[in-house]
Design an enzyme around this catalytic site. Structure first.
Site, PDB file in Angstrom:
ATOM      1  N   GLN A  26       0.798  -1.216   0.000  1.00 43.70           N
ATOM      2  CA  GLN A  26       0.000   0.000   0.000  1.00 43.70           C
ATOM      3  C   GLN A  26       0.839   1.278   0.000  1.00 43.70           C
ATOM      4  O   GLN A  26       0.333   2.337  -0.355  1.00 43.70           O
ATOM      5  CB  GLN A  26      -0.950  -0.010   1.208  1.00 43.70           C
ATOM      6  CG  GLN A  26      -1.963  -1.146   1.134  1.00 43.70           C
ATOM      7  CD  GLN A  26      -2.910  -1.175   2.316  1.00 43.70           C
ATOM      8  OE1 GLN A  26      -2.620  -1.795   3.325  1.00 43.70           O
ATOM      9  NE2 GLN A  26      -4.034  -0.495   2.203  1.00 43.70           N
ATOM     10  N   HIS A  46      -1.802  -5.576 -12.937  1.00 43.41           N
ATOM     11  CA  HIS A  46      -1.219  -5.289 -14.260  1.00 43.41           C
ATOM     12  C   HIS A  46      -2.021  -5.979 -15.348  1.00 43.41           C
ATOM     13  O   HIS A  46      -2.229  -5.436 -16.429  1.00 43.41           O
ATOM     14  CB  HIS A  46       0.251  -5.744 -14.308  1.00 43.41           C
ATOM     15  CG  HIS A  46       1.151  -4.868 -13.493  1.00 43.41           C
ATOM     16  ND1 HIS A  46       2.350  -5.297 -12.967  1.00 43.41           N
ATOM     17  CD2 HIS A  46       1.028  -3.574 -13.099  1.00 43.41           C
ATOM     18  CE1 HIS A  46       2.914  -4.313 -12.285  1.00 43.41           C
ATOM     19  NE2 HIS A  46       2.135  -3.259 -12.354  1.00 43.41           N
ATOM     20  N   ASP A  59       2.274   0.357  -7.976  1.00 37.87           N
ATOM     21  CA  ASP A  59       3.563   0.504  -8.658  1.00 37.87           C
ATOM     22  C   ASP A  59       4.439   1.585  -8.005  1.00 37.87           C
ATOM     23  O   ASP A  59       5.640   1.400  -7.847  1.00 37.87           O
ATOM     24  CB  ASP A  59       3.366   0.875 -10.137  1.00 37.87           C
ATOM     25  CG  ASP A  59       2.866  -0.296 -10.968  1.00 37.87           C
ATOM     26  OD1 ASP A  59       2.613  -1.376 -10.381  1.00 37.87           O
ATOM     27  OD2 ASP A  59       2.720  -0.132 -12.196  1.00 37.87           O
ATOM     28  N   ARG A  84       3.952   0.047  13.049  1.00 35.13           N
ATOM     29  CA  ARG A  84       3.630  -1.268  12.505  1.00 35.13           C
ATOM     30  C   ARG A  84       3.684  -1.190  10.987  1.00 35.13           C
ATOM     31  O   ARG A  84       2.914  -0.446  10.372  1.00 35.13           O
ATOM     32  CB  ARG A  84       2.228  -1.695  12.974  1.00 35.13           C
ATOM     33  CG  ARG A  84       1.753  -2.977  12.343  1.00 35.13           C
ATOM     34  CD  ARG A  84       0.361  -3.424  12.806  1.00 35.13           C
ATOM     35  NE  ARG A  84       0.004  -4.633  12.082  1.00 35.13           N
ATOM     36  CZ  ARG A  84      -1.095  -4.787  11.344  1.00 35.13           C
ATOM     37  NH1 ARG A  84      -1.993  -3.829  11.262  1.00 35.13           N
ATOM     38  NH2 ARG A  84      -1.301  -5.909  10.689  1.00 35.13           N
ATOM     39  N   HIS A 130       1.230  -9.232   4.803  1.00 38.28           N
ATOM     40  CA  HIS A 130       0.069  -8.350   4.644  1.00 38.28           C
ATOM     41  C   HIS A 130      -0.411  -8.426   3.194  1.00 38.28           C
ATOM     42  O   HIS A 130      -0.342  -7.451   2.448  1.00 38.28           O
ATOM     43  CB  HIS A 130       0.400  -6.919   5.069  1.00 38.28           C
ATOM     44  CG  HIS A 130      -0.797  -6.059   5.363  1.00 38.28           C
ATOM     45  ND1 HIS A 130      -0.976  -5.388   6.569  1.00 38.28           N
ATOM     46  CD2 HIS A 130      -1.887  -5.753   4.623  1.00 38.28           C
ATOM     47  CE1 HIS A 130      -2.116  -4.706   6.539  1.00 38.28           C
ATOM     48  NE2 HIS A 130      -2.693  -4.901   5.364  1.00 38.28           N
ATOM     49  N   ASN A 174      -1.733 -10.567   8.700  1.00 39.95           N
ATOM     50  CA  ASN A 174      -2.762  -9.552   8.829  1.00 39.95           C
ATOM     51  C   ASN A 174      -4.063 -10.055   8.219  1.00 39.95           C
ATOM     52  O   ASN A 174      -4.122 -10.297   7.010  1.00 39.95           O
ATOM     53  CB  ASN A 174      -2.358  -8.261   8.119  1.00 39.95           C
ATOM     54  CG  ASN A 174      -3.429  -7.187   8.259  1.00 39.95           C
ATOM     55  OD1 ASN A 174      -3.652  -6.674   9.349  1.00 39.95           O
ATOM     56  ND2 ASN A 174      -4.137  -6.876   7.176  1.00 39.95           N
ATOM     57  N   GLU A 175      -5.073 -10.254   9.061  1.00 40.07           N
ATOM     58  CA  GLU A 175      -6.442 -10.531   8.614  1.00 40.07           C
ATOM     59  C   GLU A 175      -6.626 -11.774   7.761  1.00 40.07           C
ATOM     60  O   GLU A 175      -6.896 -11.692   6.554  1.00 40.07           O
ATOM     61  CB  GLU A 175      -7.017  -9.309   7.887  1.00 40.07           C
ATOM     62  CG  GLU A 175      -7.065  -8.063   8.763  1.00 40.07           C
ATOM     63  CD  GLU A 175      -7.814  -6.913   8.117  1.00 40.07           C
ATOM     64  OE1 GLU A 175      -8.073  -6.953   6.902  1.00 40.07           O
ATOM     65  OE2 GLU A 175      -8.138  -5.959   8.846  1.00 40.07           O
ATOM     66  N   ASN A 315      -7.913  -5.926  14.520  1.00 36.32           N
ATOM     67  CA  ASN A 315      -8.220  -4.805  13.636  1.00 36.32           C
ATOM     68  C   ASN A 315      -9.716  -4.558  13.721  1.00 36.32           C
ATOM     69  O   ASN A 315     -10.516  -5.438  13.375  1.00 36.32           O
ATOM     70  CB  ASN A 315      -7.869  -5.122  12.175  1.00 36.32           C
ATOM     71  CG  ASN A 315      -6.370  -5.151  11.936  1.00 36.32           C
ATOM     72  OD1 ASN A 315      -5.581  -4.871  12.833  1.00 36.32           O
ATOM     73  ND2 ASN A 315      -5.988  -5.486  10.719  1.00 36.32           N
ATOM     74  N   TYR A 317     -12.851  -1.700  12.887  1.00 33.92           N
ATOM     75  CA  TYR A 317     -13.256  -0.434  12.271  1.00 33.92           C
ATOM     76  C   TYR A 317     -14.711  -0.090  12.528  1.00 33.92           C
ATOM     77  O   TYR A 317     -15.057   1.066  12.675  1.00 33.92           O
ATOM     78  CB  TYR A 317     -13.047  -0.482  10.748  1.00 33.92           C
ATOM     79  CG  TYR A 317     -11.597  -0.449  10.321  1.00 33.92           C
ATOM     80  CD1 TYR A 317     -10.830  -1.613  10.283  1.00 33.92           C
ATOM     81  CD2 TYR A 317     -10.997   0.746   9.942  1.00 33.92           C
ATOM     82  CE1 TYR A 317      -9.506  -1.573   9.879  1.00 33.92           C
ATOM     83  CE2 TYR A 317      -9.674   0.790   9.532  1.00 33.92           C
ATOM     84  CZ  TYR A 317      -8.928  -0.371   9.513  1.00 33.92           C
ATOM     85  OH  TYR A 317      -7.615  -0.332   9.115  1.00 33.92           O
ATOM     86  N   GLU A 383      -5.216  -2.150  14.220  1.00 32.57           N
ATOM     87  CA  GLU A 383      -5.727  -1.171  13.253  1.00 32.57           C
ATOM     88  C   GLU A 383      -7.066  -0.645  13.715  1.00 32.57           C
ATOM     89  O   GLU A 383      -7.885  -1.393  14.259  1.00 32.57           O
ATOM     90  CB  GLU A 383      -5.944  -1.794  11.850  1.00 32.57           C
ATOM     91  CG  GLU A 383      -4.693  -2.037  11.068  1.00 32.57           C
ATOM     92  CD  GLU A 383      -4.984  -2.653   9.693  1.00 32.57           C
ATOM     93  OE1 GLU A 383      -6.092  -2.444   9.150  1.00 32.57           O
ATOM     94  OE2 GLU A 383      -4.100  -3.360   9.193  1.00 32.57           O
TER      95      GLU A 383
HETATM   96  C1  PNW Z   1      -7.821  -3.515   6.686  1.00 35.36           C
HETATM   97  N1  PNW Z   1     -14.158  -4.849   6.831  1.00 35.36           N
HETATM   98  O1  PNW Z   1      -8.726  -4.235   5.930  1.00 35.36           O
HETATM   99  C2  PNW Z   1      -6.454  -3.818   6.104  1.00 35.36           C
HETATM  100  O2  PNW Z   1      -5.634  -4.472   7.037  1.00 35.36           O
HETATM  101  C3  PNW Z   1      -5.749  -2.629   5.526  1.00 35.36           C
HETATM  102  O3  PNW Z   1      -4.764  -3.056   4.618  1.00 35.36           O
HETATM  103  C4  PNW Z   1      -6.751  -1.698   4.892  1.00 35.36           C
HETATM  104  O4  PNW Z   1      -6.161  -0.659   4.175  1.00 35.36           O
HETATM  105  C5  PNW Z   1      -7.611  -1.148   6.011  1.00 35.36           C
HETATM  106  O5  PNW Z   1      -8.182  -2.182   6.774  1.00 35.36           O
HETATM  107  C6  PNW Z   1      -8.729  -0.232   5.540  1.00 35.36           C
HETATM  108  O6  PNW Z   1      -9.653  -0.920   4.743  1.00 35.36           O
HETATM  109  C7  PNW Z   1     -10.075  -4.324   6.213  1.00 35.36           C
HETATM  110  O7  PNW Z   1     -14.766  -5.694   6.173  1.00 35.36           O
HETATM  111  C8  PNW Z   1     -10.795  -5.244   5.498  1.00 35.36           C
HETATM  112  O8  PNW Z   1     -14.757  -4.138   7.671  1.00 35.36           O
HETATM  113  C9  PNW Z   1     -12.135  -5.432   5.706  1.00 35.36           C
HETATM  114  C10 PNW Z   1     -12.784  -4.675   6.636  1.00 35.36           C
HETATM  115  C11 PNW Z   1     -12.090  -3.746   7.372  1.00 35.36           C
HETATM  116  C12 PNW Z   1     -10.734  -3.563   7.146  1.00 35.36           C
END
Ligand code: PNW
Length: 474
Positions: A26, A46, A59, A84, A130, A174-175, A315, A317, A383
């Site tokens: 990223q 690509h 890229d 991190r 990741h 990660n995830e 993580n 959100y 996260e």
């Molecule tokens: C994370 N959801 O992904 C990733 O670890 C990061 O690389 C990404 O940029 C960041 O969150 C923001 O999206 C997620 O389904 C994938 O809620 C899915 C979810 C949340 C975060």
């Protein structure tokens, strides 16, 4: 649901640590420099740029492969305890294979980054994987081929050898949900395999075995000398029952077990959650499969994976509403779980990430669920963040940050949840997967039209800085 706008006045405990996160694909760019080969992201984007909404790719991204010193300065000024970041497998082993030729230029890049962080008193925390699998390994099926385990463990072991004298915090993956379900059973992430109801489970099985073996390798060979910690990070929604009914409550609990327990139950308690095993066995049988689509661990594997963590990476959100679903037309994770996922239209929605709503109390409920379910393990939020569009006055990110941290403080002080630290996603605006450069998660804005990828701190950068220095929400 009570919505309080009052921010908590508790202080962050003395040992509580703050960090900020990024990931290699990223931010780094330099996709073909110094011996690096294609990952599944390079290869797929690509080949078919239309996977991504603005046809962007990694890229160049933030060009952090060249601008890492500037990144370190931004991290240092922010005042965080740790950074991190992830290592690109394809920079270390261009062919991906265990025992293949190591790429010195890649090794040097991360040495410079790690030493640069330490020189400013910032603790490096490394995510080993990741999402950027070497495309060379995907040719053999990637995470669906069990030979991936040896390749991954060799790669992880090499990182412990190369960097473990200075890196004391490791995240194996990660995830896993996103790697496996989104990448192998759906088309939300590379390698876009769309093998519904089957691919995700096989991937997850090999991934969990890889995690367990890497953890045991560190424990056996490195822990005594290096004294570090190894963990895995899973993504978790909080699932709130849509209504008051028993069936909605059961659906929400099932959702927690299917989305999060899929990975954390094996790692903390041993084996998949019983409800997953039962339901997938039964549904597979009805579909005419002779054995369950969910693979089985041996007793030895269960024991090897059980307890393979020094802390839990979470993580988080956003929150979703759960109710029962019986919709079904093909084998699928969603039918196996029997969960219908919706949201509350009153929640504040991100304008750039459709899945992201601001629901701060969900974090507190999630932390309490983890405390109950897993006997209060040490939790590091690896996260948490908000997605905006361009602009330095990111007031929605500021309120998201304040309100989520406020709920975190209540979980620590009122509920005695064992939360050891918080990591904001992200330091920089970066390549947000299928959203390309349209969804901005950075505390620092990046100008992707400028060849220099100019970085400018947003309002939220200053707010987080002040939270860290004052150890409370202001
Ligand atoms: C994370 N959801 O992904 C990733 O670890 C990061 O690389 C990404 O940029 C960041 O969150 C923001 O999206 C997620 O389904 C994938 O809620 C899915 C979810 C949340 C975060």
């Amino acid at each position: 649901q009570l919505v309080s706008t009052e921010l908590s006045s508790y202080n962050f405990p003395e040992n509580f640590v703050f960090g900020v996160a990024t990931a290699a694909y990223q931010i780094e760019g330099a996709f073909n420099e110094d011996g690096k080969t294609d990952s599944i992201w390079d290869y797929n984007l690509h080949k078919k740029p239309d996977w991504v909404i603005d046809q962007g790719n990694g890229d160049v991204a933030c060009d952090s492969y060249h601008k890492w010193e500037e990144d370190i300065q931004l991290i240092a000024n922010l005042g965080v305890d740790f950074y991190r970041f992830s290592i690109a497998w394809t920079r270390i082993f261009p062919s991906g294979y265990a025992g293949s030729k190591i790429n010195d230029a890649g090794v040097i890049y991360y040495n410079k980054l790690i030493d640069g962080l330490l020189a400013k008193g910032i603790t490096p925390m490394v995510t080993i994987y990741h999402w950027d699998l070497p495309q060379n390994l995907q040719r053999n099926g990637g995470w669906m081929n069990e030979t991936i385990v040896d390749n991954y463990v060799f790669y992880a072991r090499t990182l412990f050898e190369l960097y473990g004298d200075r890196v004391k915090h490791w995240i194996t993956f990660n995830e896993p949900f996103q790697i496996c379900e989104s990448g192998y059973s759906e088309t939300d992430l590379a390698p876009f395999l769309n093998d519904s109801g089957v691919g995700g489970y096989i991937c997850a099985h090999n991934l969990l075995i890889s995690h367990g073996r890497a953890y045991r390798e560190y424990e056996r060979t490195f822990k005594q000398n290096q004294g570090g910690k190894v963990a895995i990070t899973a993504h978790s929604f909080w699932f709130e029952p849509q209504g008051e009914s028993d069936s909605d409550r059961a659906a929400a609990e099932r959702a927690m077990q299917f989305w999060y327990g899929w990975f954390m139950h094996p790692v903390i308690k041993g084996n998949y959650p019983p409800i997953m095993i039962e339901r997938i066995d039964e549904i597979s049988q009805k579909e005419g499969f002779q054995k369950s689509r969910l693979p089985k661990f041996t007793e030895g594997q269960i024991e090897m994976i059980r307890g393979s963590f020094d802390f839990i990476g979470v993580n988080h959100y956003t929150t979703a509403l759960a109710s029962i679903s019986n919709n079904f037309n093909e084998p699928s994770f969603y039918f196996d779980g029997g969960v219908n996922r919706t949201e509350d239209s009153n929640w504040v929605k991100s304008s750039t990430s459709t899945w992201l709503n601001k629901v701060p109390w969900g974090l507190r409920k999630l932390l309490n669920w983890i405390k109950q379910e897993y006997n209060n393990p040490p939790v590091l939020i690896t996260e948490n963040g908000w997605s905006s569009s361009t602009g330095l006055e990111d007031s929605r990110r500021v309120s998201y940050l304040n309100e989520y941290l406020s709920e975190l403080l209540k979980a620590i002080h009122e509920d005695e949840c064992n939360v050891i630290g918080y990591t904001h996603w992200s330091l920089l605006d970066n390549f947000e997967w299928l959203k390309g450069y349209t969804a901005r998660f950075g505390l620092v804005e990046v100008d992707f039209n400028n060849p220099d990828r100019t970085r400018t701190p947003r309002k939220s950068y200053g707010v987080y800085q002040k939270i860290i220095s004052s150890r409370k929400i202001n």
